[in-house]
Enzyme design. Structure first.
Site, PDB file in Angstrom:
ATOM      1  N   HIS A 133      -5.309  -3.976   4.309  1.00 53.71           N
ATOM      2  CA  HIS A 133      -5.297  -3.005   3.100  1.00 53.71           C
ATOM      3  C   HIS A 133      -3.599  -2.489   2.976  1.00 53.71           C
ATOM      4  O   HIS A 133      -3.251  -2.104   2.020  1.00 53.71           O
ATOM      5  CB  HIS A 133      -6.148  -1.896   3.485  1.00 53.71           C
ATOM      6  CG  HIS A 133      -6.385  -0.754   2.609  1.00 53.71           C
ATOM      7  ND1 HIS A 133      -5.696   0.428   2.540  1.00 53.71           N
ATOM      8  CD2 HIS A 133      -7.181  -1.059   1.333  1.00 53.71           C
ATOM      9  CE1 HIS A 133      -6.250   1.293   1.514  1.00 53.71           C
ATOM     10  NE2 HIS A 133      -7.118   0.430   0.603  1.00 53.71           N
ATOM     11  N   CYS A 134      -3.268  -2.650   4.271  1.00 56.94           N
ATOM     12  CA  CYS A 134      -1.670  -2.288   4.213  1.00 56.94           C
ATOM     13  C   CYS A 134      -0.774  -2.878   3.103  1.00 56.94           C
ATOM     14  O   CYS A 134       0.252  -2.613   2.712  1.00 56.94           O
ATOM     15  CB  CYS A 134      -1.188  -2.443   5.888  1.00 56.94           C
ATOM     16  SG  CYS A 134      -1.959  -1.268   6.905  1.00 56.94           S
ATOM     17  N   VAL A 135      -1.248  -4.446   2.871  1.00 56.27           N
ATOM     18  CA  VAL A 135      -0.369  -5.241   2.162  1.00 56.27           C
ATOM     19  C   VAL A 135      -0.834  -5.207   0.679  1.00 56.27           C
ATOM     20  O   VAL A 135      -0.201  -6.207  -0.087  1.00 56.27           O
ATOM     21  CB  VAL A 135       0.014  -6.570   2.758  1.00 56.27           C
ATOM     22  CG1 VAL A 135       0.593  -6.595   4.122  1.00 56.27           C
ATOM     23  CG2 VAL A 135      -1.578  -7.306   2.920  1.00 56.27           C
ATOM     24  N   ARG A 137       0.826  -1.323   0.012  1.00 54.20           N
ATOM     25  CA  ARG A 137      -0.043   0.077   0.177  1.00 54.20           C
ATOM     26  C   ARG A 137       0.871   1.178  -0.192  1.00 54.20           C
ATOM     27  O   ARG A 137       0.502   2.346  -0.720  1.00 54.20           O
ATOM     28  CB  ARG A 137      -0.978   0.104   1.243  1.00 54.20           C
ATOM     29  CG  ARG A 137      -1.674   1.153   1.473  1.00 54.20           C
ATOM     30  CD  ARG A 137      -2.837   1.491   0.285  1.00 54.20           C
ATOM     31  NE  ARG A 137      -3.470   0.132  -0.157  1.00 54.20           N
ATOM     32  CZ  ARG A 137      -4.309  -0.012  -1.024  1.00 54.20           C
ATOM     33  NH1 ARG A 137      -4.770   1.307  -1.843  1.00 54.20           N
ATOM     34  NH2 ARG A 137      -4.949  -1.126  -1.342  1.00 54.20           N
ATOM     35  N   ASN A 153      -9.263  -1.129   7.865  1.00 52.44           N
ATOM     36  CA  ASN A 153      -8.413  -1.490   6.935  1.00 52.44           C
ATOM     37  C   ASN A 153      -8.816  -2.582   6.090  1.00 52.44           C
ATOM     38  O   ASN A 153      -8.137  -3.591   5.523  1.00 52.44           O
ATOM     39  CB  ASN A 153      -7.052  -2.185   7.733  1.00 52.44           C
ATOM     40  CG  ASN A 153      -5.789  -1.788   6.971  1.00 52.44           C
ATOM     41  OD1 ASN A 153      -5.245  -2.567   6.614  1.00 52.44           O
ATOM     42  ND2 ASN A 153      -5.582  -0.822   6.794  1.00 52.44           N
TER      43      ASN A 153
END
Length: 340
Positions: free
Chosen positions: A330-332, A88, A280
């Site tokens: 969501h971060c990855v 992300r 997320n």
């Protein structure tokens, strides 16, 4: 020339994953992380093709994903070095211009220099060099992470003061400088700033994608906290008040969807609190994937997000391994929109 940052619900050509490896944060729990990414890849591929960056053994990893049900035509895999998994923030931020998609390669410095990110910072350019990004790529000499901005697809950017005004990222930058950059690079017509909101254990200085997310142009889902004894109660309550005061471009209040806060999760090694939450989530074509934590609040979050996305399939993905390194679903991931 017109330019805008598409909303996450716009059609997507692919989702990027950057695979964990022994030299990254997940090295001590690599088997669990590998299984986490396999499950996530299989879930994403139900709706959207994958662009998977792996550190080694691309054929073996490809065969494993194919054996787990990922269709061959939905899988592109490339072997490139990386520092870690947080696509992300090191992946391309794609805008639409009059002549099509353009992938912006902002600098990534490990969230203000907290971690070595030199390999991650080079990934977007390397993907472009191998022809893996549809359309041209442009370097931007500014630190900006994909998790720090939310777009409604119509010119509104939602973000946090704590992150975008962090002097460790862009020393000397003022709010006026940041807004001018967002107008120039992303076509922002207005910027909505949140001064409150944070999750304990977060390394990103308050990324908006952990706190408040557009579900449609007039609707925002946000991380709430109803427990006065919880350390998040005051800051998340203040954030909720800020969101209530925001108005759409048409001047109407946003429909707000509070997401429950799961029970406090702590690192098993040193006991610090982990930033578990439900904001997320990933919107990807006809699918919304939501992080879950084997918590009673999981079902409430899924139900509320299903109501927010009635035309999508909403499903949970257990992210208890991801949250051990202070990020979630969501971060990855980083979506690559289809050509307009």
């Amino acid at each position: 020339m017109s330019i805008f940052l598409p909303a996450e619900w716009a059609p997507q050509a692919a989702v990027q994953l950057t695979w964990p490896h022994a030299d990254g944060d997940f090295g001590p729990m690599l088997d669990e992380a590998h299984d986490q990414f396999v499950r996530l890849a299989v879930a994403i591929a139900e709706a959207t093709p994958l662009l998977v960056v792996v550190p080694d053994r691309p054929e073996a990893r490809r065969e494993e994903l194919l054996a787990r049900g990922v269709a061959a035509e939905r899988l592109r895999m490339v072997m490139l070095p990386s520092n870690d998994v947080w696509a992300r923030d090191h992946g391309p931020i794609t805008v639409w211009q009059d002549d099509g998609a353009r992938h912006l390669d902002f600098r990534f410095d490990g969230w203000g220099g907290k971690f070595d990110a030199r390999l991650d910072n080079a990934l977007t350019a390397r993907l472009a060099d191998q022809g893996l990004l549809p359309g041209p790529t442009a370097p931007v000499d500014w630190v900006l992470e994909g998790g720090s901005i939310e777009s409604d697809g119509a010119g509104t950017i939602l973000t946090t003061e704590r992150c975008l005004l962090d002097t460790a990222r862009n020393p000397g930058a003022t709010q006026e400088n940041v807004e001018a950059m967002l107008r120039h690079q992303l076509g922002a017509q207005r910027v909505l700033w949140l001064a409150h909101g944070d999750l304990l254990g977060d390394d990103t200085d308050g990324h908006i994608d952990t706190l408040a997310r557009f579900c449609r142009r007039d609707c925002i889902a946000y991380q709430a906290c109803d427990d006065p004894s919880d350390a998040h109660f005051e800051t998340l309550g203040a954030m909720a008040d800020e969101l209530s005061a925001l108005r759409t471009a048409e001047g109407t209040p946003y429909t707000l969807i509070p997401l429950p806060l799961p029970a406090a999760a702590f690192d098993p090694d040193d006991g610090h609190r982990l930033p578990a939450g439900y904001a997320n989530f990933l919107i990807s074509n006809a699918l919304v994937l939501v992080p879950t934590y084997d918590d009673p609040a999981d079902a409430i979050a899924l139900a509320r997000l299903q109501a927010a996305f009635p035309e999508h399939r909403v499903r949970g993905v257990d992210c208890r391994t991801l949250i051990r390194q202070h990020g979630s679903l969501h971060c990855v991931t980083m979506q690559i929109p289809s050509q307009p």
